[in-house]
Design a protein around this motif. Structure first.
Motif, PDB file in Angstrom:
ATOM      1  N   LEU A 173       0.785  -0.851  -0.013  1.00  0.00           N
ATOM      2  CA  LEU A 173       0.071  -0.152   0.072  1.00  0.00           C
ATOM      3  C   LEU A 173       1.035   1.258   0.123  1.00  0.00           C
ATOM      4  CD1 LEU A 173      -2.705  -1.007   2.607  1.00  0.00           C
ATOM      5  CD2 LEU A 173      -2.780  -1.377   0.003  1.00  0.00           C
ATOM      6  N   SER A 174       0.388   2.158  -0.781  1.00  0.00           N
ATOM      7  CA  SER A 174       1.099   3.429  -0.951  1.00  0.00           C
ATOM      8  C   SER A 174       0.014   4.667  -0.229  1.00  0.00           C
ATOM      9  CB  SER A 174       1.550   3.928  -2.243  1.00  0.00           C
ATOM     10  OG  SER A 174       2.289   2.978  -2.614  1.00  0.00           O
ATOM     11  N   CYS A 175       0.734   5.456   0.423  1.00  0.00           N
ATOM     12  CA  CYS A 175      -0.052   6.605   0.842  1.00  0.00           C
ATOM     13  C   CYS A 175       0.695   8.087   0.310  1.00  0.00           C
ATOM     14  CB  CYS A 175      -0.355   6.757   2.448  1.00  0.00           C
ATOM     15  SG  CYS A 175      -1.192   8.038   3.049  1.00  0.00           S
ATOM     16  N   ALA A 176       0.124   8.671  -0.457  1.00  0.00           N
ATOM     17  CA  ALA A 176       0.860   9.994  -1.018  1.00  0.00           C
ATOM     18  C   ALA A 176       0.307  11.082  -0.272  1.00  0.00           C
ATOM     19  CB  ALA A 176       0.558   9.836  -2.348  1.00  0.00           C
ATOM     20  N   ALA A 177       1.024  12.144   0.191  1.00  0.00           N
ATOM     21  CA  ALA A 177       0.795  13.099   0.917  1.00  0.00           C
ATOM     22  C   ALA A 177       1.034  14.369   0.356  1.00  0.00           C
ATOM     23  CB  ALA A 177       1.572  13.120   2.379  1.00  0.00           C
ATOM     24  N   SER A 178       0.094  15.411   0.201  1.00  0.00           N
ATOM     25  CA  SER A 178       0.254  16.404  -0.323  1.00  0.00           C
ATOM     26  C   SER A 178       0.934  17.450   0.678  1.00  0.00           C
ATOM     27  CB  SER A 178      -1.124  17.216  -0.535  1.00  0.00           C
ATOM     28  OG  SER A 178      -1.847  17.557   0.506  1.00  0.00           O
ATOM     29  N   GLY A 179       1.336  18.690   0.321  1.00  0.00           N
ATOM     30  CA  GLY A 179       2.107  19.733   1.165  1.00  0.00           C
ATOM     31  C   GLY A 179       3.639  19.444   1.321  1.00  0.00           C
ATOM     32  N   ARG A 180       4.284  20.572   1.673  1.00  0.00           N
ATOM     33  CA  ARG A 180       5.802  20.560   1.660  1.00  0.00           C
ATOM     34  C   ARG A 180       6.380  19.885   2.854  1.00  0.00           C
ATOM     35  NH1 ARG A 180       6.912  26.745   0.690  1.00  0.00           N
ATOM     36  NH2 ARG A 180       5.239  26.820   2.321  1.00  0.00           N
ATOM     37  N   THR A 181       5.514  19.913   3.833  1.00  0.00           N
ATOM     38  CA  THR A 181       6.320  19.478   5.471  1.00  0.00           C
ATOM     39  C   THR A 181       5.684  18.119   5.496  1.00  0.00           C
ATOM     40  OG1 THR A 181       4.167  20.420   6.199  1.00  0.00           O
ATOM     41  CG2 THR A 181       6.019  21.735   6.101  1.00  0.00           C
ATOM     42  N   PHE A 182       5.680  17.178   4.558  1.00  0.00           N
ATOM     43  CA  PHE A 182       5.570  15.581   4.916  1.00  0.00           C
ATOM     44  C   PHE A 182       6.533  15.167   5.981  1.00  0.00           C
ATOM     45  CE2 PHE A 182       4.203  11.574   4.409  1.00  0.00           C
ATOM     46  CZ  PHE A 182       5.176  10.810   4.156  1.00  0.00           C
ATOM     47  N   SER A 183       7.722  15.618   5.880  1.00  0.00           N
ATOM     48  CA  SER A 183       8.876  14.908   6.613  1.00  0.00           C
ATOM     49  C   SER A 183       8.785  15.430   7.920  1.00  0.00           C
ATOM     50  CB  SER A 183      10.186  15.465   6.134  1.00  0.00           C
ATOM     51  OG  SER A 183      10.252  16.933   6.281  1.00  0.00           O
ATOM     52  N   VAL A 184       7.694  16.039   8.342  1.00  0.00           N
ATOM     53  CA  VAL A 184       7.897  16.278  10.084  1.00  0.00           C
ATOM     54  C   VAL A 184       6.539  15.784  10.353  1.00  0.00           C
ATOM     55  CG1 VAL A 184       9.021  18.815   9.637  1.00  0.00           C
ATOM     56  CG2 VAL A 184       6.541  18.513   9.914  1.00  0.00           C
ATOM     57  N   TYR A 185       5.791  15.034   9.658  1.00  0.00           N
ATOM     58  CA  TYR A 185       4.746  14.139  10.189  1.00  0.00           C
ATOM     59  C   TYR A 185       5.031  12.738  10.587  1.00  0.00           C
ATOM     60  CZ  TYR A 185       1.645  17.846   8.474  1.00  0.00           C
ATOM     61  OH  TYR A 185       1.028  19.110   8.427  1.00  0.00           O
ATOM     62  N   TRP A 213       8.540  10.827  12.392  1.00  0.00           N
ATOM     63  CA  TRP A 213       8.632  11.518  11.415  1.00  0.00           C
ATOM     64  C   TRP A 213      10.557  11.484  11.100  1.00  0.00           C
ATOM     65  CZ3 TRP A 213      12.802  15.185  11.677  1.00  0.00           C
ATOM     66  CH2 TRP A 213      13.359  15.415  12.827  1.00  0.00           C
ATOM     67  N   THR A 214      11.038  10.869  12.123  1.00  0.00           N
ATOM     68  CA  THR A 214      12.325  10.584  11.803  1.00  0.00           C
ATOM     69  C   THR A 214      12.635   9.371  11.105  1.00  0.00           C
ATOM     70  OG1 THR A 214      12.461   9.304  13.798  1.00  0.00           O
ATOM     71  CG2 THR A 214      12.919  11.743  14.013  1.00  0.00           C
ATOM     72  N   GLY A 215      11.599   8.715  11.125  1.00  0.00           N
ATOM     73  CA  GLY A 215      11.824   7.380  10.155  1.00  0.00           C
ATOM     74  C   GLY A 215      12.636   6.293  10.826  1.00  0.00           C
ATOM     75  N   ASP A 216      13.101   6.485  12.164  1.00  0.00           N
ATOM     76  CA  ASP A 216      14.285   5.483  12.753  1.00  0.00           C
ATOM     77  C   ASP A 216      13.352   4.341  13.786  1.00  0.00           C
ATOM     78  OD1 ASP A 216      15.322   8.027  15.157  1.00  0.00           O
ATOM     79  OD2 ASP A 216      13.246   7.180  14.656  1.00  0.00           O
ATOM     80  N   SER A 217      12.198   4.477  13.799  1.00  0.00           N
ATOM     81  CA  SER A 217      11.810   3.500  14.585  1.00  0.00           C
ATOM     82  C   SER A 217      10.406   3.095  13.801  1.00  0.00           C
ATOM     83  CB  SER A 217      11.066   4.125  15.924  1.00  0.00           C
ATOM     84  OG  SER A 217      12.380   4.702  16.668  1.00  0.00           O
ATOM     85  N   THR A 218       9.897   1.762  14.166  1.00  0.00           N
ATOM     86  CA  THR A 218       8.586   1.690  13.841  1.00  0.00           C
ATOM     87  C   THR A 218       7.689   0.736  15.152  1.00  0.00           C
ATOM     88  OG1 THR A 218       9.419  -0.726  13.082  1.00  0.00           O
ATOM     89  CG2 THR A 218       9.178   1.034  11.608  1.00  0.00           C
ATOM     90  N   TYR A 251      -6.434   2.680   6.022  1.00  0.00           N
ATOM     91  CA  TYR A 251      -6.253   4.021   6.033  1.00  0.00           C
ATOM     92  C   TYR A 251      -4.803   4.356   6.648  1.00  0.00           C
ATOM     93  CZ  TYR A 251     -11.328   3.782   6.307  1.00  0.00           C
ATOM     94  OH  TYR A 251     -12.615   3.449   6.005  1.00  0.00           O
ATOM     95  N   CYS A 252      -4.400   5.518   5.832  1.00  0.00           N
ATOM     96  CA  CYS A 252      -2.981   5.950   6.525  1.00  0.00           C
ATOM     97  C   CYS A 252      -3.308   7.202   7.166  1.00  0.00           C
ATOM     98  CB  CYS A 252      -2.137   6.274   5.270  1.00  0.00           C
ATOM     99  SG  CYS A 252      -2.428   7.667   4.505  1.00  0.00           S
ATOM    100  N   ALA A 253      -2.561   7.660   8.047  1.00  0.00           N
ATOM    101  CA  ALA A 253      -2.906   9.033   8.838  1.00  0.00           C
ATOM    102  C   ALA A 253      -1.609   9.582   9.149  1.00  0.00           C
ATOM    103  CB  ALA A 253      -3.894   8.348  10.160  1.00  0.00           C
ATOM    104  N   ALA A 254      -1.888  10.988   9.683  1.00  0.00           N
ATOM    105  CA  ALA A 254      -0.627  11.942   9.825  1.00  0.00           C
ATOM    106  C   ALA A 254      -0.944  12.618  10.896  1.00  0.00           C
ATOM    107  CB  ALA A 254      -0.328  12.560   8.733  1.00  0.00           C
ATOM    108  N   LYS A 255       0.017  13.159  11.604  1.00  0.00           N
ATOM    109  CA  LYS A 255       0.137  14.107  12.615  1.00  0.00           C
ATOM    110  C   LYS A 255       1.402  14.784  12.819  1.00  0.00           C
ATOM    111  CE  LYS A 255       0.765  10.669  16.332  1.00  0.00           C
ATOM    112  NZ  LYS A 255       0.469   9.965  17.445  1.00  0.00           N
TER     113      LYS A 255
END
Length: 122
Positions: A20-32, A53-58, A95-99
């Motif tokens: 599954l892919s979840c494409a996000a709009s906006g310029r600040t995706f990296s901080v979510y 947002w760091t991508g270093d944990s799951t 569903y994908c989600a962001a905060k």
């Protein structure tokens, strides 16, 4: 503000795989902080996986550990959910989600996609 669009769902046999892919709009995706949830018919929505947002944990719910992998590509503003060894009980709308704030492990999210259907046949 971020908009999320999931894709990649479909029908697969038990034991198969989907990404599954979840494409996000906006310029600040990296901080979510990003998460994946699912909702099966007649059931409540449940947490599946999360990544800060760091991508270093799951973090994964127990039922998908060892089978699902969450990842993100900030250059593409996309988060993925690789699903392997799928089981009929994985059938759900995903569903994908962001905060942008808060503990990345909490289940509270600010933005949600529209969902993509995953159906696993036995």
């Amino acid at each position: 503000q971020v908009e999320l669009v999931e894709s990649g769902g479909g029908l697969v046999q038990a034991g198969g795989s989907l990404r599954l892919s979840c494409a996000a709009s906006g310029r600040t995706f990296s901080v979510y902080h990003m998460g994946w949830f699912r909702q099966a018919p007649g059931k409540d929505r449940e947490f599946v996986a999360a990544m800060p947002w760091t991508g270093d944990s799951t973090y994964y719910t127990d039922s998908v550990k060892g089978r699902f992998t969450i990842s993100r590509d900030n250059a593409k503003n996309t988060v993925y959910l690789q699903m392997s060894n799928l089981k009929p009980e994985d059938t759900a709308v995903y569903y994908c989600a962001a905060k942008a704030d808060g503990n990345w492990l909490s289940r509270n999210y600010d933005y949600w996609g529209q969902g993509t259907q995953v159906t696993v046949s036995s």
